[in-house]
Design an enzyme around this catalytic site. Structure first.
Site, PDB file in Angstrom:
ATOM      1  N   VAL A  73       0.951  -1.324  -0.071  1.00 23.60           N
ATOM      2  CA  VAL A  73       0.148  -0.381   0.422  1.00 23.60           C
ATOM      3  C   VAL A  73       0.930   1.176  -0.018  1.00 23.60           C
ATOM      4  O   VAL A  73       0.930   2.421  -0.925  1.00 23.60           O
ATOM      5  CB  VAL A  73      -1.420  -0.135   1.367  1.00 23.60           C
ATOM      6  N   TYR A 100       3.682   2.477  16.703  1.00 24.55           N
ATOM      7  CA  TYR A 100       1.583   2.771  16.450  1.00 24.55           C
ATOM      8  C   TYR A 100       0.748   4.010  16.893  1.00 24.55           C
ATOM      9  O   TYR A 100       0.072   4.063  15.928  1.00 24.55           O
ATOM     10  CB  TYR A 100       1.413   1.067  17.403  1.00 24.55           C
ATOM     11  N   SER A 148      -7.293   4.256  15.408  1.00 23.40           N
ATOM     12  CA  SER A 148      -7.166   3.142  16.482  1.00 23.40           C
ATOM     13  C   SER A 148      -7.448   3.845  17.894  1.00 23.40           C
ATOM     14  O   SER A 148      -7.315   5.035  18.654  1.00 23.40           O
ATOM     15  CB  SER A 148      -5.697   2.492  16.414  1.00 23.40           C
ATOM     16  N   THR A 174      -8.391  -9.846  16.221  1.00 24.15           N
ATOM     17  CA  THR A 174      -8.119  -9.948  14.851  1.00 24.15           C
ATOM     18  C   THR A 174      -6.949 -10.705  15.186  1.00 24.15           C
ATOM     19  O   THR A 174      -6.358 -11.452  15.583  1.00 24.15           O
ATOM     20  CB  THR A 174      -7.585  -8.352  14.486  1.00 24.15           C
TER      21      THR A 174
END
Length: 257
Positions: free
Chosen positions: A61, A162, A149, A197
């Protein structure tokens, strides 16, 4: 917009949140282009859901040429693109400073490259295709849904990379929505909390139970990918949702660790 006949690009669409998004799109009469690096899972999903409904293209991506090639293939097969859903992402757990030394800079760059730059790369190129559509009665040509998130707001110890990547997605949501308004393209971000997930795949059952216990409601459990996919559908179908980040987290507020 309606899900029926919508053609959506879904990054990370071979597993987790992205896979359920693809399944929901097809179940509701739409078509999907899956961008993912997992060739085996992507091809299996195409076989299961049908070649007439789903196209898989192995794609990095963050690579411009990869994404351009994939979008062109989707245009050739389906004739248009009306939505882009960015689910591709990676995690990282490393303290800014530990006994092993400072945070590895290459790893920090890698997380931002996939999560933040990858998201922007896909949405900017998808927007170019979406802008070609004829507007509906509301003047809408399409919609872009990004995935941030809860860590964008309450990053835990070791989540500097992150949280930075997801915070960047939150931060660019409104300006991009304003940029694309003249083309009739909406932009909305979902900020999931703790979901079941593949990123949770390495966690023990004890750890999962402890994390689930942090969720006030519903039922002190992890989120389901189907619940994420349902929100994506709501965003696609509701034209007043634009320029906003929606927390999907059962009212959790992450503690430092």
């Amino acid at each position: 917009m309606e899900m029926k006949n919508t053609v959506a690009v879904v990054t990370g669409g071979a597993s987790g949140l992205g896979e359920y998004t693809v399944r929901n799109i097809v179940m509701n009469g739409g078509k999907a282009l899956i961008l993912d690096l997992n060739e085996e899972r992507g091809k299996n999903l195409v076989e299961e859901l049908g070649h007439e409904h789903v196209l898989f293209v192995k794609t990095n991506v963050a690579d411009e040429s990869d994404v351009v090639t994939a979008l062109d293939q989707a245009m050739g097969k389906f004739g248009k693109i009306a939505a882009a859903v960015n689910c591709a992402g990676i995690g990282s757990a490393q303290k800014t400073l530990s006994k092993r030394g400072p945070f590895n800079l290459d790893q920090f760059k890698h997380v931002l490259n996939v999560n933040l730059i990858g998201t922007f790369n896909v949405l900017r190129l998808a927007a170019e295709k979406i802008a070609l559509n004829e507007p509906n009665e509301d003047g809408e040509r399409g919609v872009i849904v990004n995935t941030a998130s809860a860590a964008a707001f309450e990053g835990q110890i070791g989540q500097a990379a992150y949280s930075a990547s997801k915070g960047g997605i939150v931060g660019m949501t409104l300006p991009i929505a304003r940029d694309l308004a003249e083309y009739g393209i909406r932009v909305v971000t979902i900020a999931p909390g703790l979901f079941e997930t593949p990123l949770m795949g390495t966690a023990t059952e004890e750890l999962k139970a402890a994390l689930a216990a942090m969720v006030p409601f519903p039922n002190k459990r992890l989120g389901k990918s189907s619940e994420f996919a349902h929100l994506v559908q709501t965003i696609i179908e509701n034209p007043m949702l634009n320029g906003e980040t929606i927390r999907l987290d059962g009212a959790i507020r992450m503690q430092p660790k």
